[in-house]
Design a protein around this motif. Structure first.
Motif, PDB file in Angstrom:
ATOM      1  N   TYR A  81       0.885  -1.162   0.000  1.00  0.00           N
ATOM      2  CA  TYR A  81       0.000   0.000   0.000  1.00  0.00           C
ATOM      3  C   TYR A  81       0.915   1.202   0.000  1.00  0.00           C
ATOM      4  O   TYR A  81       1.546   1.487   1.016  1.00  0.00           O
TER       5      TYR A  81
ATOM      6  N   ARG B  17      -4.046 -12.352  12.317  1.00  0.00           N
ATOM      7  CA  ARG B  17      -4.595 -11.296  13.162  1.00  0.00           C
ATOM      8  C   ARG B  17      -5.259 -10.225  12.322  1.00  0.00           C
ATOM      9  O   ARG B  17      -5.012 -10.126  11.132  1.00  0.00           O
ATOM     10  N   ALA B  18      -6.068  -9.382  12.958  1.00  0.00           N
ATOM     11  CA  ALA B  18      -6.677  -8.256  12.246  1.00  0.00           C
ATOM     12  C   ALA B  18      -5.561  -7.379  11.690  1.00  0.00           C
ATOM     13  O   ALA B  18      -4.600  -7.077  12.383  1.00  0.00           O
ATOM     14  N   GLY B  19      -5.687  -7.022  10.433  1.00  0.00           N
ATOM     15  CA  GLY B  19      -4.690  -6.143   9.824  1.00  0.00           C
ATOM     16  C   GLY B  19      -3.504  -6.879   9.238  1.00  0.00           C
ATOM     17  O   GLY B  19      -2.556  -6.260   8.782  1.00  0.00           O
ATOM     18  N   SER B  20      -3.555  -8.226   9.206  1.00  0.00           N
ATOM     19  CA  SER B  20      -2.399  -8.953   8.683  1.00  0.00           C
ATOM     20  C   SER B  20      -2.423  -9.040   7.159  1.00  0.00           C
ATOM     21  O   SER B  20      -1.483  -9.566   6.572  1.00  0.00           O
TER      22      SER B  20
ATOM     23  N   LYS C 245      -5.233 -10.266   5.187  1.00  0.00           N
ATOM     24  CA  LYS C 245      -6.036 -11.345   4.619  1.00  0.00           C
ATOM     25  C   LYS C 245      -6.966 -10.822   3.530  1.00  0.00           C
ATOM     26  O   LYS C 245      -6.985 -11.339   2.414  1.00  0.00           O
ATOM     27  N   SER C 246      -7.713  -9.780   3.879  1.00  0.00           N
ATOM     28  CA  SER C 246      -8.631  -9.228   2.878  1.00  0.00           C
ATOM     29  C   SER C 246      -7.853  -8.716   1.680  1.00  0.00           C
ATOM     30  O   SER C 246      -8.279  -8.880   0.539  1.00  0.00           O
TER      31      SER C 246
ATOM     32  N   GLU D 151     -14.389 -13.730   5.587  1.00  0.00           N
ATOM     33  CA  GLU D 151     -15.100 -13.926   6.849  1.00  0.00           C
ATOM     34  C   GLU D 151     -16.582 -14.210   6.663  1.00  0.00           C
ATOM     35  O   GLU D 151     -17.428 -13.480   7.160  1.00  0.00           O
TER      36      GLU D 151
ATOM     37  N   HIS E 287     -11.719 -16.079  11.046  1.00  0.00           N
ATOM     38  CA  HIS E 287     -11.137 -16.004  12.386  1.00  0.00           C
ATOM     39  C   HIS E 287     -11.497 -17.239  13.191  1.00  0.00           C
ATOM     40  O   HIS E 287     -11.040 -17.405  14.311  1.00  0.00           O
TER      41      HIS E 287
HETATM   42  N1  LIG Z   1      -6.903   1.168   1.009  1.00  0.00           N
HETATM   43  C1  LIG Z   1      -5.888   1.054   1.875  1.00  0.00           C
HETATM   44  N2  LIG Z   1      -4.885   1.953   1.904  1.00  0.00           N
HETATM   45  C2  LIG Z   1      -3.856   1.828   2.767  1.00  0.00           C
HETATM   46  N3  LIG Z   1      -3.737   0.847   3.659  1.00  0.00           N
HETATM   47  C3  LIG Z   1      -4.712  -0.081   3.695  1.00  0.00           C
HETATM   48  C4  LIG Z   1      -5.837  -0.028   2.806  1.00  0.00           C
HETATM   49  N4  LIG Z   1      -6.636  -1.087   3.066  1.00  0.00           N
HETATM   50  C5  LIG Z   1      -6.044  -1.751   4.077  1.00  0.00           C
HETATM   51  N5  LIG Z   1      -4.898  -1.160   4.440  1.00  0.00           N
HETATM   52  C6  LIG Z   1      -3.992  -1.613   5.500  1.00  0.00           C
HETATM   53  O1  LIG Z   1      -3.523  -2.899   5.200  1.00  0.00           O
HETATM   54  C7  LIG Z   1      -3.506  -3.705   6.354  1.00  0.00           C
HETATM   55  C8  LIG Z   1      -4.226  -5.003   6.101  1.00  0.00           C
HETATM   56  O2  LIG Z   1      -5.586  -4.759   5.831  1.00  0.00           O
HETATM   57  P1  LIG Z   1      -6.593  -5.947   5.547  1.00  0.00           P
HETATM   58  O3  LIG Z   1      -7.936  -5.370   5.332  1.00  0.00           O
HETATM   59  O4  LIG Z   1      -6.044  -6.795   4.457  1.00  0.00           O
HETATM   60  O5  LIG Z   1      -6.539  -6.725   6.914  1.00  0.00           O
HETATM   61  P2  LIG Z   1      -7.267  -8.069   7.336  1.00  0.00           P
HETATM   62  O6  LIG Z   1      -6.212  -9.085   7.547  1.00  0.00           O
HETATM   63  O7  LIG Z   1      -8.334  -8.403   6.378  1.00  0.00           O
HETATM   64  O8  LIG Z   1      -7.876  -7.669   8.730  1.00  0.00           O
HETATM   65  P3  LIG Z   1      -9.313  -8.051   9.364  1.00  0.00           P
HETATM   66  O9  LIG Z   1      -9.160  -9.384   9.988  1.00  0.00           O
HETATM   67  O10 LIG Z   1      -9.524  -7.005  10.381  1.00  0.00           O
HETATM   68  O11 LIG Z   1     -10.318  -8.013   8.259  1.00  0.00           O
HETATM   69  C9  LIG Z   1      -4.111  -2.885   7.476  1.00  0.00           C
HETATM   70  O12 LIG Z   1      -3.088  -2.456   8.322  1.00  0.00           O
HETATM   71  C10 LIG Z   1      -4.752  -1.725   6.792  1.00  0.00           C
HETATM   72  O13 LIG Z   1      -4.602  -0.569   7.564  1.00  0.00           O
END
Ligand SMILES: Nc1ncnc2c1ncn2[C@@H]1O[C@H](COP(=O)(O)OP(=O)(O)OP(=O)(O)O)[C@@H](O)[C@H]1O
Ligand SMILES: [Mg+2]
Lengths: 249, 274
Positions: free
Chosen positions: B17, B41-44, B46-47, B162, B193
């Motif tokens: 990013y 974990r959240a923010g790792s 995955k999405s 999820e 999760h």
């Molecule tokens: N559009 C974006 N611009 C900048 N950073 C982003 C953007 N989208 C997500 N991030 C960052 O990337 C990291 C991972 O986000 P992501 O949504 O992939 O997490 P996740 O593993 O799906 O978490 P969760 O379990 O909470 O859904 C986060 O730290 C988030 O702040």
């Protein structure tokens, strides 16, 4: 890539909200109604962008957002370009430049104005009406939210595009926003979504204890400084330019 | 609509990013015939990984191959967003489910018939919600609608972010069964999760952790989670029941029935020894 407030400390950022608003509106009116040639408009736009650049406005998002109105620009260019004697590219370019000018001014205005500055400007506009019982502050809030919704609606179109791809629409196949006709059916879901969002926003504000009628103090006090004086000459010049035809009589 | 992809291969995927690197050097396979789980974990990220596979997130290097050809997500994937509301853009539940079929030129009668059957499968009553606005549904119903709308056209690669969130327990079981059935001839990748609800003996598990991806089978994952306390938080009941047995050659599945049987068998074995 949404247009949203980006804090900064450049000259434009430090303008008084009233000046910002007035200049922006004067400039929008100017770009909409002038009858200058394409070259002049282009020069003015370039000058405007240069000033923004020099005072550190984050222009990238604003400029990239023009892509979102690309389709509109094409339609306008086609409609304006065709006249009795065939297609005149000059007319098309002028029409497009005017819209781009309006779009850039509005985009920059939203980029350099925080929510409280926007509200402050609108309130000032409606304050005289408060004397006759007009709910100036409520109305100012409505206007600010409406202005803020403009990028939301653009973002909404982007979201629907993603939702379509997520359901297996093909990038080059039918059904995706590739043509104007594909955009039209989206207008209705987009607007319904916007209304739904507005309702959610109202609930969110209430959920956080917002009351329109509450007496409020200002967190920031805005000053009217020397730069404002200079900037204020811009709307004056514009109004002079626009009123000139009537004055010479 | 049969699917032809049997394997999705990630080669040195690096996702960014802006200047921040989120995932680095990710390699591995997602295959057909099993549920591919992604945890972390959240923010790792995955999405973000799902969005990268789906072609939405373009800031990445490395390659994604489908059976040794470059993978073209356009038209071949469906992605159920973490937030199902973001998927809806039609005026009624019926149109929402039918959209993907309509795009593929299916005849109207057939669209209606298939969509209704599909809604029913995902636990929504087609008769009562067909004409309702998607945003009027309850949270769990929205989730089901999103799942139905995204899978109705059976794309070769199904990505779910999820999907268990917001479903009641019965719904979670039904979902797990449907996903397992779907995984037999589609590549199904699920971010979750709660791996316990979806993990089977044949799942593969990708654990995203501080920018890297580690691949596990359910068994190696459970071993590691039991022996390293800050590796992954297993459900409390599982770790307290199974930790005394973690030196044994096999661990029970992450499922209450399996754990119960497992413990009983060891008890019986111990009793025989005495
Ligand atoms: N559009 C974006 N611009 C900048 N950073 C982003 C953007 N989208 C997500 N991030 C960052 O990337 C990291 C991972 O986000 P992501 O949504 O992939 O997490 P996740 O593993 O799906 O978490 P969760 O379990 O909470 O859904 C986060 O730290 C988030 O702040
Ligand atoms: Mg996520």
């Amino acid at each position: 890539m949404q247009i949203s407030y980006k804090p900064g400390s450049g000259l434009l950022h430090r303008l008084n909200p009233l000046t910002k608003g007035t200049v922006a509106f004067a400039a929008i009116i100017f770009f909409s109604v002038n009858n200058l040639s394409g070259a002049v408009i282009a020069t003015i736009i370039a000058g405007f962008l240069l000033i923004c650049k020099l005072s550190g406005v984050a222009l990238l998002d604003v400029i990239m957002s023009i892509r979102r109105i690309g389709l509109l620009l094409v339609i306008v260019a086609l409609i304006q370009g065709f006249s009795v004697d065939g297609f005149n590219p000059m007319l098309a370019v002028e029409a497009v430049l005017r819209i781009v000018g309006v779009f850039l001014v509005a985009g920059v205005y939203l980029t350099i104005s925080s929510q409280s500055e926007l509200t402050c400007f609108w309130e000032a506009c409606f304050r005289p009406l408060a004397l006759i019982g007009f709910p100036a502050r409520e109305f100012a809030l409505i206007m600010v939210i409406a202005v803020r919704f403009f990028p939301v609606i653009l973002g909404e179109i982007e979201r629907i595009r993603m939702a379509q791809i997520a359901r297996g629409a093909r990038l080059n196949g039918g059904g995706l926003l590739s043509s104007a006709t594909a955009l039209m059916p989206l207008m209705i879901p987009t607007l319904t979504q916007a209304v739904i969002r507005a309702g959610e926003l109202a609930q969110a504000m209430e959920a956080r204890g917002y009351r329109v009628s509450a007496q409020r103090t200002r967190y920031q006090r805005f000053r009217f400084g020397f730069i404002d004086l200079i900037a204020a000459s811009v709307p004056l010049l514009i109004f002079y330019y626009l009123l000139r035809p009537f004055m010479s009589e | 609509m049969a699917s032809h992809v049997t394997e999705l291969k990630l080669n040195n995927i690096k996702v960014k990013y802006g200047s921040a690197t989120l995932l680095d050097n990710l390699c591995g396979n997602f295959t057909r015939g099993q549920l591919n789980l992604i945890v972390g974990r959240a923010g790792s990220g995955k999405s973000t990984l799902l969005r990268t596979i789906a072609g939405f997130h373009k800031e990445f290097s490395g390659s994604i191959m489908a059976d040794d050809k470059a993978f073209d997500p356009s038209g071949n994937i469906s992605l159920v967003f973490q937030n199902p509301e973001a998927l809806f853009f039609n005026g009624s539940v019926g149109e929402e489910v039918g959209y993907a079929l309509k795009m593929r030129g299916v005849l109207p009668d057939e669209i209606e018939c298939t969509s209704k059957k599909w809604l029913q499968q995902w636990g929504l009553d087609p008769e009562c919600c067909w004409h309702r606005h998607p945003l009027e549904l309850s949270g769990g119903e929205k989730r089901r609608l999103a799942l139905a709308a995204c899978t109705v056209f059976l794309p070769p690669v199904v990505l779910l972010d999820e999907p268990l969130a917001g479903l009641d327990v019965k719904g979670q079981h039904a979902l797990a069964d449907m996903l397992k059935a779907m995984a037999t001839d589609h590549i199904v990748i699920v971010v979750t999760h709660e791996p316990e609800a979806l993990m089977t003996d044949s799942s593969s598990l990708l654990y995203l952790r501080s920018g890297c991806g580690l691949w596990f089978t359910p068994e190696t994952f459970l071993y590691q989670a039991l022996s390293e306390s800050d590796f992954f938080p297993l459900p409390h009941w599982y770790s307290s029941a199974v930790t005394p047995f973690r030196e044994k050659p096999a661990l029970p599945r992450l499922e209450a029935g399996a754990v119960h049987k497992f413990i009983q068998e060891w008890r019986r074995a111990d009793a025989d020894k005495l």
